[in-house]
Write an enzyme that holds these catalytic residues in place. Sequence first.
Site, PDB file in Angstrom:
ATOM      1  N   HIS A  14       0.848  -1.204   0.000  1.00  9.75           N
ATOM      2  CA  HIS A  14       0.000   0.000   0.000  1.00  9.75           C
ATOM      3  C   HIS A  14       0.876   1.245   0.000  1.00  9.75           C
ATOM      4  CE1 HIS A  14      -3.622   2.223   2.097  1.00  9.75           C
ATOM      5  NE2 HIS A  14      -3.018   2.981   1.202  1.00  9.75           N
ATOM      6  N   HIS A 194      -9.593   1.198  -0.636  1.00  5.32           N
ATOM      7  CA  HIS A 194      -9.470   1.822   0.672  1.00  5.32           C
ATOM      8  C   HIS A 194     -10.859   1.772   1.322  1.00  5.32           C
ATOM      9  CE1 HIS A 194      -5.733   3.335  -0.905  1.00  5.32           C
ATOM     10  NE2 HIS A 194      -5.525   4.182   0.078  1.00  5.32           N
ATOM     11  N   GLU A 197     -10.842   3.621   6.694  1.00  8.34           N
ATOM     12  CA  GLU A 197      -9.750   4.504   7.144  1.00  8.34           C
ATOM     13  C   GLU A 197     -10.427   5.613   7.957  1.00  8.34           C
ATOM     14  OE1 GLU A 197      -7.829   6.745   4.012  1.00  8.34           O
ATOM     15  OE2 GLU A 197      -6.095   7.257   5.254  1.00  8.34           O
ATOM     16  N   ASP A 275       1.963   4.036   2.780  1.00 10.16           N
ATOM     17  CA  ASP A 275       0.898   4.894   2.245  1.00 10.16           C
ATOM     18  C   ASP A 275       1.468   6.061   1.412  1.00 10.16           C
ATOM     19  OD1 ASP A 275      -1.748   5.442   1.768  1.00 10.16           O
ATOM     20  OD2 ASP A 275      -2.207   6.188   3.766  1.00 10.16           O
TER      21      ASP A 275
HETATM   22  N1  ADE Z   1      -4.601   8.945  -1.592  1.00 13.89           N
HETATM   23  C1  ADE Z   1      -3.333   9.002  -1.197  1.00 13.89           C
HETATM   24  N2  ADE Z   1      -3.238   8.609   0.091  1.00 13.89           N
HETATM   25  C2  ADE Z   1      -4.483   8.292   0.515  1.00 13.89           C
HETATM   26  C3  ADE Z   1      -5.039   7.803   1.712  1.00 13.89           C
HETATM   27  N3  ADE Z   1      -4.302   7.566   2.808  1.00 13.89           N
HETATM   28  N4  ADE Z   1      -6.362   7.602   1.774  1.00 13.89           N
HETATM   29  C4  ADE Z   1      -7.128   7.848   0.729  1.00 13.89           C
HETATM   30  N5  ADE Z   1      -6.660   8.296  -0.442  1.00 13.89           N
HETATM   31  C5  ADE Z   1      -5.342   8.508  -0.553  1.00 13.89           C
HETATM   32 ZN    ZN Z   2      -3.672   4.855   0.813  1.00 16.21          ZN
END
Ligand code: ADE
Ligand code: ZN
Length: 331
Positions: A14, A194, A197, A275
């Site tokens: 990721h 995703h 989160e 990330d």
């Molecule tokens: N694009 C880049 N990083 C991201 C993240 N942590 N969550 C959602 N979109 C993203």
């Molecule tokens: Zn991400």
Amino acid sequence: MHDFLKRLPKVELHLHIEGSLEPELMFALAERNGVALPYASVEEARAAYDFTDLQSFLDLYYQGMSVLRTAEDFHDLAMDYFRRAHAEGVVHVEMHFDPQAHRVRGIELPVVMEGLSLARRHAERELGLSTALIMAFLRDRDASEAMAVLEEAAPYWEMLDAVGLDSAERGNPPSKFTEVFERAARLGIPRVAHAGEEGPPEYIREALDLLDVCRIDHGVRCLEDPELVARLRDEGVVLTVCPLSNVRLKVVERLEAHPLPQLLEAGLRITLNSDDPAYFGGGMLDNYLACQRAFGWDEATFIQLAGTAIEAAFVSDQRRLALRRRLADSV
Ligand code: ADE
Ligand code: ZN
């Protein structure tokens, strides 16, 4: 422990390649392309990376990538990251990229693909680093645009290891992209998204039920829903967790309060990832080290995390065997 974690062959599942753009390269590319930046210096850029939530980060992330204009820029961006990752003991990188974020600036898909493809070949040849490519759709834009990008990518379908879903999560549920992901499934392209989160556990369910994803990116909010946790465990769904990202975007208050220990305790298949390393203060090794400090994990726990990433990677059987052997030899 530092030496052990550095030596451990780490697989990154990721990573947003645009989020690996360090301020130094941002300034160099701005100069090369005559692009104006809102920062006077590298230090000023880094000081601006003080986020309150996902959206406050995304605003700077999309602004930062304005310096990427040519295939050479995308090549340099990716190689810059691959070299750093390689130096930290990363042996395989799966990178998301955001074609829509470039297309709205007039940078078309072939430019992006040419640069990233060349960098992937160089990484393999010069560093022995294998890579995979995940074309992500921006969930805060229309599903029709995502569908258009998927069709436009026809010449590159065979080069895509997966499609993904990223950007602002709240108010943009996976269900918005059901048709797009169904199309990708019919094309035989694997899917990740995703979810969980900033968004609720329900988005994780939707990603599984409607988008038929094989991995959940982040997914940390699953713990609010015990039934969902049981399902993730029973189905062996892999979560690509990003500890330093979660701290910097205020998903958690501090790393010590991160639910990673509970996720492992629940028997979930967990991996550690960076990330957007240029924005969140560290790459793969920093994420591993930070977890060691915060949770006091032993070597066996890190071997398990690294092993899960190997099993969940989009690689050939032959490459997976080689990665397993690297892991076994390193401990
Ligand atoms: N694009 C880049 N990083 C991201 C993240 N942590 N969550 C959602 N979109 C993203
Ligand atoms: Zn991400």
